[in-house]
Design a protein around this motif. Sequence first.
Motif, PDB file in Angstrom:
ATOM      1  N   TYR A  55      87.134 -52.380 -18.899  1.00  0.00           N
ATOM      2  CA  TYR A  55      87.534 -51.915 -19.871  1.00  0.00           C
ATOM      3  C   TYR A  55      87.124 -49.897 -20.529  1.00  0.00           C
ATOM      4  N   PRO A  57      88.554 -46.787 -22.485  1.00  0.00           N
ATOM      5  CA  PRO A  57      87.481 -46.979 -23.877  1.00  0.00           C
ATOM      6  C   PRO A  57      87.181 -48.751 -23.990  1.00  0.00           C
ATOM      7  N   CYS A  58      86.436 -48.927 -24.411  1.00  0.00           N
ATOM      8  CA  CYS A  58      86.155 -50.781 -24.401  1.00  0.00           C
ATOM      9  C   CYS A  58      87.242 -50.955 -25.683  1.00  0.00           C
ATOM     10  N   ASP A  59      87.051 -52.284 -25.754  1.00  0.00           N
ATOM     11  CA  ASP A  59      88.622 -53.057 -25.793  1.00  0.00           C
ATOM     12  C   ASP A  59      87.664 -53.058 -26.980  1.00  0.00           C
ATOM     13  N   ASN A  60      87.995 -53.470 -28.285  1.00  0.00           N
ATOM     14  CA  ASN A  60      87.625 -54.271 -29.738  1.00  0.00           C
ATOM     15  C   ASN A  60      88.686 -55.691 -30.135  1.00  0.00           C
ATOM     16  N   ASN A  90      79.456 -56.305 -23.738  1.00  0.00           N
ATOM     17  CA  ASN A  90      79.870 -55.569 -24.418  1.00  0.00           C
ATOM     18  C   ASN A  90      79.443 -54.546 -23.922  1.00  0.00           C
ATOM     19  N   ASP A  91      79.890 -53.405 -24.585  1.00  0.00           N
ATOM     20  CA  ASP A  91      79.138 -51.787 -23.522  1.00  0.00           C
ATOM     21  C   ASP A  91      77.778 -51.752 -23.463  1.00  0.00           C
ATOM     22  N   GLU A 125      83.052 -56.273 -30.401  1.00  0.00           N
ATOM     23  CA  GLU A 125      84.013 -55.181 -31.041  1.00  0.00           C
ATOM     24  C   GLU A 125      83.861 -54.305 -30.060  1.00  0.00           C
ATOM     25  N   LYS A 126      82.835 -53.866 -29.298  1.00  0.00           N
ATOM     26  CA  LYS A 126      82.911 -52.969 -27.457  1.00  0.00           C
ATOM     27  C   LYS A 126      83.191 -54.234 -26.910  1.00  0.00           C
ATOM     28  N   SER A 128      83.626 -54.606 -22.699  1.00  0.00           N
ATOM     29  CA  SER A 128      84.026 -53.428 -21.219  1.00  0.00           C
ATOM     30  C   SER A 128      84.400 -53.935 -20.343  1.00  0.00           C
TER      31      SER A 128
END
Length: 158
Positions: A55, A57-60, A90-91, A125-126, A128
Amino acid sequence: MKDYTPFSKVKPIISCGDEKVARIATFADSFDMDVDISNVTKRNMGEFAMALMKYIPCDNWTGFFDAGYAIEFDASATGAIKKVQLEIKNDTGVKIIDEENDVSNGGGHFKYRFRDKVRNGEALEKISEVCFTVFFAESYIGGEKGRLSIRNLKVTPV
């Protein structure tokens, strides 16, 4: 609700560098990963074939935690594949969810509530990556070849 199943973007990542080890076919709501480790010399937990969904940009996903949602999917395997690892990262590459799923007896339906897996929504939150990994260890693949199928991957209210 946003659909978190971009199967068209599933790509294989293979640790041993041999691209013939894993081939992925994507469909509207599912994918198959064919694994063939007949030419792989190392077979330990560090060697793997992965179906990766990225993902950018990263998805919340904090809203999924707050609302009590779960991630679920059907996994089945043929041939020598016995287990598949679900990893959500995560990211920064930290594994938020890391679950081993037994697909040795034809597979099954697997469901993980975010509230049972992370302390708070901030961990989501992030997001990826979502990936399904077959390690080359005996516990994951008992022979040389197999097909892993993932169907109905979705995030749903519990």
